[in-house]
Design a protein around this motif. Structure first.
Motif, mmCIF file in Angstrom:
data_model
loop_
_atom_site.group_PDB
_atom_site.id
_atom_site.type_symbol
_atom_site.label_atom_id
_atom_site.label_comp_id
_atom_site.label_asym_id
_atom_site.label_seq_id
_atom_site.Cartn_x
_atom_site.Cartn_y
_atom_site.Cartn_z
ATOM 1 N N GLY A 83 0.698 -1.226 0.037
ATOM 2 C CA GLY A 83 0.108 -0.051 -0.125
ATOM 3 C C GLY A 83 0.823 1.211 -0.150
ATOM 4 N N ILE A 84 2.042 1.406 0.245
ATOM 5 C CA ILE A 84 3.106 2.521 0.149
ATOM 6 C C ILE A 84 3.482 2.995 -1.370
ATOM 7 C CG2 ILE A 84 4.915 3.486 0.990
ATOM 8 C CD1 ILE A 84 5.054 1.936 3.292
ATOM 9 N N LEU A 85 4.158 1.877 -1.884
ATOM 10 C CA LEU A 85 4.592 2.149 -3.381
ATOM 11 C C LEU A 85 3.366 2.237 -4.271
ATOM 12 C CD1 LEU A 85 7.848 0.261 -3.676
ATOM 13 C CD2 LEU A 85 7.459 2.600 -3.057
ATOM 14 N N GLY A 86 2.257 1.708 -4.136
ATOM 15 C CA GLY A 86 1.156 1.705 -5.060
ATOM 16 C C GLY A 86 0.094 2.844 -4.753
ATOM 17 N N LEU A 87 0.686 3.799 -3.920
ATOM 18 C CA LEU A 87 -0.402 5.184 -3.688
ATOM 19 C C LEU A 87 -0.280 5.763 -5.034
ATOM 20 C CD1 LEU A 87 1.364 6.168 -0.245
ATOM 21 C CD2 LEU A 87 -1.000 5.570 -0.661
ATOM 22 N N PRO A 88 -1.455 6.419 -5.123
ATOM 23 C CA PRO A 88 -1.765 7.168 -6.398
ATOM 24 C C PRO A 88 -1.062 8.547 -6.296
ATOM 25 C CG PRO A 88 -3.830 7.320 -5.179
ATOM 26 C CD PRO A 88 -2.865 6.366 -4.278
ATOM 27 N N ARG A 109 -1.096 12.242 7.767
ATOM 28 C CA ARG A 109 -2.228 11.426 7.974
ATOM 29 C C ARG A 109 -1.831 10.232 7.730
ATOM 30 N NH1 ARG A 109 -5.032 13.800 4.614
ATOM 31 N NH2 ARG A 109 -4.812 12.487 3.032
ATOM 32 N N LEU A 110 -1.467 9.702 6.737
ATOM 33 C CA LEU A 110 -1.123 8.296 6.478
ATOM 34 C C LEU A 110 -0.055 7.807 7.650
ATOM 35 C CD1 LEU A 110 -0.347 8.312 2.785
ATOM 36 C CD2 LEU A 110 -1.896 7.260 3.648
ATOM 37 N N LEU A 111 0.630 8.440 8.040
ATOM 38 C CA LEU A 111 1.806 7.975 8.938
ATOM 39 C C LEU A 111 1.162 7.840 10.318
ATOM 40 C CD1 LEU A 111 4.716 7.245 9.839
ATOM 41 C CD2 LEU A 111 5.209 9.523 10.330
ATOM 42 N N PHE A 114 -0.658 4.406 9.913
ATOM 43 C CA PHE A 114 0.243 3.226 9.892
ATOM 44 C C PHE A 114 0.697 3.188 11.339
ATOM 45 C CE2 PHE A 114 1.170 4.241 5.324
ATOM 46 C CZ PHE A 114 0.500 3.354 4.809
ATOM 47 N N ALA A 115 0.949 4.303 11.929
ATOM 48 C CA ALA A 115 1.641 4.283 13.360
ATOM 49 C C ALA A 115 0.699 3.361 14.473
ATOM 50 C CB ALA A 115 1.949 5.395 13.864
ATOM 51 N N THR A 116 -0.535 3.611 14.175
ATOM 52 C CA THR A 116 -1.534 3.006 14.924
ATOM 53 C C THR A 116 -1.577 1.512 14.596
ATOM 54 O OG1 THR A 116 -3.170 5.273 14.807
ATOM 55 C CG2 THR A 116 -4.174 3.170 15.165
ATOM 56 N N THR A 117 -1.758 1.097 13.123
ATOM 57 C CA THR A 117 -1.715 -0.184 12.964
ATOM 58 C C THR A 117 -0.290 -1.003 13.521
ATOM 59 O OG1 THR A 117 -0.805 0.048 10.683
ATOM 60 C CG2 THR A 117 -3.329 -0.042 11.130
ATOM 61 N N ASP A 123 2.105 -3.998 12.492
ATOM 62 C CA ASP A 123 2.358 -3.718 11.146
ATOM 63 C C ASP A 123 3.887 -2.930 10.780
ATOM 64 O OD1 ASP A 123 1.733 -2.354 8.389
ATOM 65 O OD2 ASP A 123 -0.165 -3.183 8.876
ATOM 66 N N PRO A 124 4.219 -3.425 9.786
ATOM 67 C CA PRO A 124 5.728 -2.866 9.591
ATOM 68 C C PRO A 124 5.809 -1.565 8.720
ATOM 69 C CG PRO A 124 5.250 -4.540 7.806
ATOM 70 C CD PRO A 124 4.051 -4.686 8.855
ATOM 71 N N ARG A 125 4.367 -0.956 8.164
ATOM 72 C CA ARG A 125 4.295 0.019 7.240
ATOM 73 C C ARG A 125 4.820 1.387 7.643
ATOM 74 N NH1 ARG A 125 -1.596 -0.618 5.118
ATOM 75 N NH2 ARG A 125 -2.018 -1.228 7.044
ATOM 76 N N ALA A 126 4.551 1.543 8.917
ATOM 77 C CA ALA A 126 4.870 2.696 9.493
ATOM 78 C C ALA A 126 6.410 3.136 9.396
ATOM 79 C CB ALA A 126 4.733 2.974 11.052
ATOM 80 N N ARG A 127 7.195 1.937 9.470
ATOM 81 C CA ARG A 127 8.740 2.151 9.682
ATOM 82 C C ARG A 127 9.283 2.258 8.007
ATOM 83 N NH1 ARG A 127 13.221 -1.547 9.151
ATOM 84 N NH2 ARG A 127 11.608 -3.298 8.833
ATOM 85 N N TRP A 128 8.380 1.629 7.299
ATOM 86 C CA TRP A 128 8.831 1.713 5.651
ATOM 87 C C TRP A 128 8.457 3.183 5.313
ATOM 88 C CZ3 TRP A 128 11.360 -0.861 2.269
ATOM 89 C CH2 TRP A 128 12.070 -1.943 2.651
ATOM 90 N N PHE A 129 7.247 3.755 5.491
ATOM 91 C CA PHE A 129 6.742 4.894 5.205
ATOM 92 C C PHE A 129 7.655 5.843 5.628
ATOM 93 C CE2 PHE A 129 4.295 8.671 5.214
ATOM 94 C CZ PHE A 129 3.623 8.629 4.003
#
Length: 345
Positions: A83-88, A109-111, A114-117, A123-129
């Motif tokens: 969901g990070i690299l696929g953002l429009p 907003r996205l961070l 992601f931090a909440t999840t 969920d690893p997405r906050a670190r990646w983002f």
């Protein structure tokens, strides 16, 4: 303490692509094996060594790493953090062509989401983002050709008695990636993954002995990918990147902490004191975890102006050498890294 060692013969400590690819191996193998994995080097200009609790062969490791290849790269380039690299991409007038360079309010907003999840579900997405979207450096939207000048815009606003809207400020991405032409971080991830899916040997070759592919750019991480006429069989210049090593190296970006001073993007191990920015990294022989490596990358002595003055202190840190690779300069952008050079000893 890890009991097994696996040498990665194609990933050398004095090569920027080799160094980054080894960090990418560490990033993915820790998730694949579900255990703490560590990394070391045989020495300067020597291969990487992966330290694991269970015995793993190069063939088994390549299979584990290939399991992270996306099924449909164009739809989801980064399954490790979907969901990070696929953002429009933002399509407002003057917006950058890279979706990761987004309006700062959207990034905040996205961070937060992601931090909440991450807190609730690991969920690893906050670190990646946070490693791919630099919110500490922002640039305004580009002015369109027909946009009124400041004086005209001020007069128009005064006449209408409406407060003009300020510019949209966009985040930067990681400086580890140098975009040239229409390159974006997402499409480079896609191209590397597509090449690796097209030929399954690329992941194994990244660890054992690199395979160069004609007309593949290599994401500007490797000076040898430029492929001038003297490097090609037909005497014509051609891009010759290494898809497997490049795909692994892109995953190393999660190790680097982004920084900035609002106007200039920087990151861990990034040096901007010279004419061209450079990646500076340490070489160590002790088995270090991902967290320890990040701490070492961030240590101020690693980027000291004259590291020879601090040789004893660096040795006490477990560092056996410091390497650097500057960016090349293209006509309108930065290009691939120069060959790695040893700064110390």
């Amino acid at each position: 303490m890890n009991r097994h060692q696996l040498e990665l013969p194609a990933l050398h400590s004095d090569d920027p692509l080799g160094f980054l690819a080894a960090l990418g191996v560490l990033e993915l193998s820790e998730t694949a094996l579900g255990q703490a994995v560590r990394l070391s080097w045989r020495g300067l200009a020597a291969p990487a060594v992966l330290h694991t609790d269970q015995s793993v062969t190069l063939t088994q490791l390549a299979e584990l790493l290939a399991g992270f290849l996306p099924g449909e790269p164009a739809k989801e380039p980064l399954p490790a953090a979907p969901g990070i690299l696929g953002l429009p991409r933002d399509t407002s007038p003057g917006a950058p062509n890279d979706a990761l360079r987004m309006p700062i309010e959207q990034a905040h907003r996205l961070l937060r989401d992601f931090a909440t999840t991450e807190r609730l579900e690991n969920d690893p997405r906050a670190r990646w983002f946070a490693a791919l979207v630099n919110q500490l450096c922002v640039t305004p939207a580009k002015k369109s050709k027909d946009e009124p000048q400041e004086e005209q815009r001020g007069a128009t606003a005064a006449a209408s008695a409406v407060t003009p809207q300020g510019p949209v400020w966009y985040t930067e991405s990681t400086p580890l990636f140098a975009a040239s032409g229409q390159m974006t971080l997402a499409n480079n991830w896609v191209k590397a993954a597509e090449q690796c899916r097209r030929q399954g040997a690329h992941i194994s070759a990244a660890l054992k002995g690199w395979i160069r592919v004609p007309d593949y750019t290599g994401a500007n991480l490797d000076h040898r990918s430029t492929g001038d006429a003297s490097m090609t069989g037909d005497g014509k210049p051609s891009q010759q990147g290494v898809p497997g090593a490049t795909w692994l190296a892109l995953h190393a970006f999660a190790t680097f902490r982004l920084t900035g001073d609002t106007t200039r993007s920087a990151t861990t191990a990034w040096d901007t004191s010279g004419d061209l920015p450079a990646l500076i990294w340490p070489v160590w022989t002790s088995a270090l975890s991902r967290t320890s490596i990040r701490a070492l990358l961030e240590h101020p002595l690693v980027r000291a102006e004259n590291p020879a003055r601090f040789g004893e202190s660096l040795t006490n840190l477990g560092v056996i050498g410091i390497c650097s690779a500057s960016r090349t300069k293209l006509s309108n952008s930065y290009g691939p890294f120069e060959p790695g050079q040893v700064l110390w000893p």
